[in-house]
Design a protein around this motif. Structure first.
Motif, PDB file in Angstrom:
ATOM      1  N   ARG A  70       1.000  -1.201   0.226  1.00  0.00           N
ATOM      2  CA  ARG A  70       0.023   0.087  -0.008  1.00  0.00           C
ATOM      3  C   ARG A  70       1.036   1.212  -0.092  1.00  0.00           C
ATOM      4  N   ALA A  80      -4.745   5.309   2.364  1.00  0.00           N
ATOM      5  CA  ALA A  80      -3.957   4.552   1.730  1.00  0.00           C
ATOM      6  C   ALA A  80      -4.562   3.918   0.354  1.00  0.00           C
ATOM      7  N   ARG A  81      -3.872   3.523  -0.627  1.00  0.00           N
ATOM      8  CA  ARG A  81      -4.332   2.960  -1.617  1.00  0.00           C
ATOM      9  C   ARG A  81      -3.705   1.377  -2.016  1.00  0.00           C
ATOM     10  N   GLU A  82      -4.133   0.567  -2.334  1.00  0.00           N
ATOM     11  CA  GLU A  82      -3.493  -0.470  -2.503  1.00  0.00           C
ATOM     12  C   GLU A  82      -2.987  -0.959  -3.991  1.00  0.00           C
TER      13      GLU A  82
END
Length: 91
Positions: A64, A76-78
């Protein structure tokens, strides 16, 4: 005899603030509990990005990241998730 340290390093060091003089403010990150392998980088666009590995249920992990925006970290971005990743020396 030549000096061991160049004069300009001594001058700069004597003018630099000490750690106790610097204003430090803790900043929370969106990294979840048990996260590891943090990496902080500055992109060519001037944006600071923080990435990490976060453990998930079932033995999986997620890569992430977040970006520093307007004085704080974005959500948060995966990037990827999976099982069987080499996360630490014991894997």
């Amino acid at each position: 005899m030549r000096p061991l340290v160049p004069w300009w390093i001594v001058l700069c060091a004597s003018c630099a603030p000490t750690a106790s003089e610097l204003p430090l403010t803790p900043v929370e990150t969106p990294a979840g509990a048990g996260s590891s392998s943090p990496n902080l980088s500055l992109g060519a666009d001037g944006v600071a990005r923080l990435s990490w590995l976060e453990p998930l249920d079932g033995g999986e992990h997620a890569l992430r990241f977040c970006e520093w925006v307007e004085g704080g970290w974005s959500a948060a971005r995966e990037v990827a998730r999976g099982a069987g990743w080499f996360v630490n020396w014991a894997d």
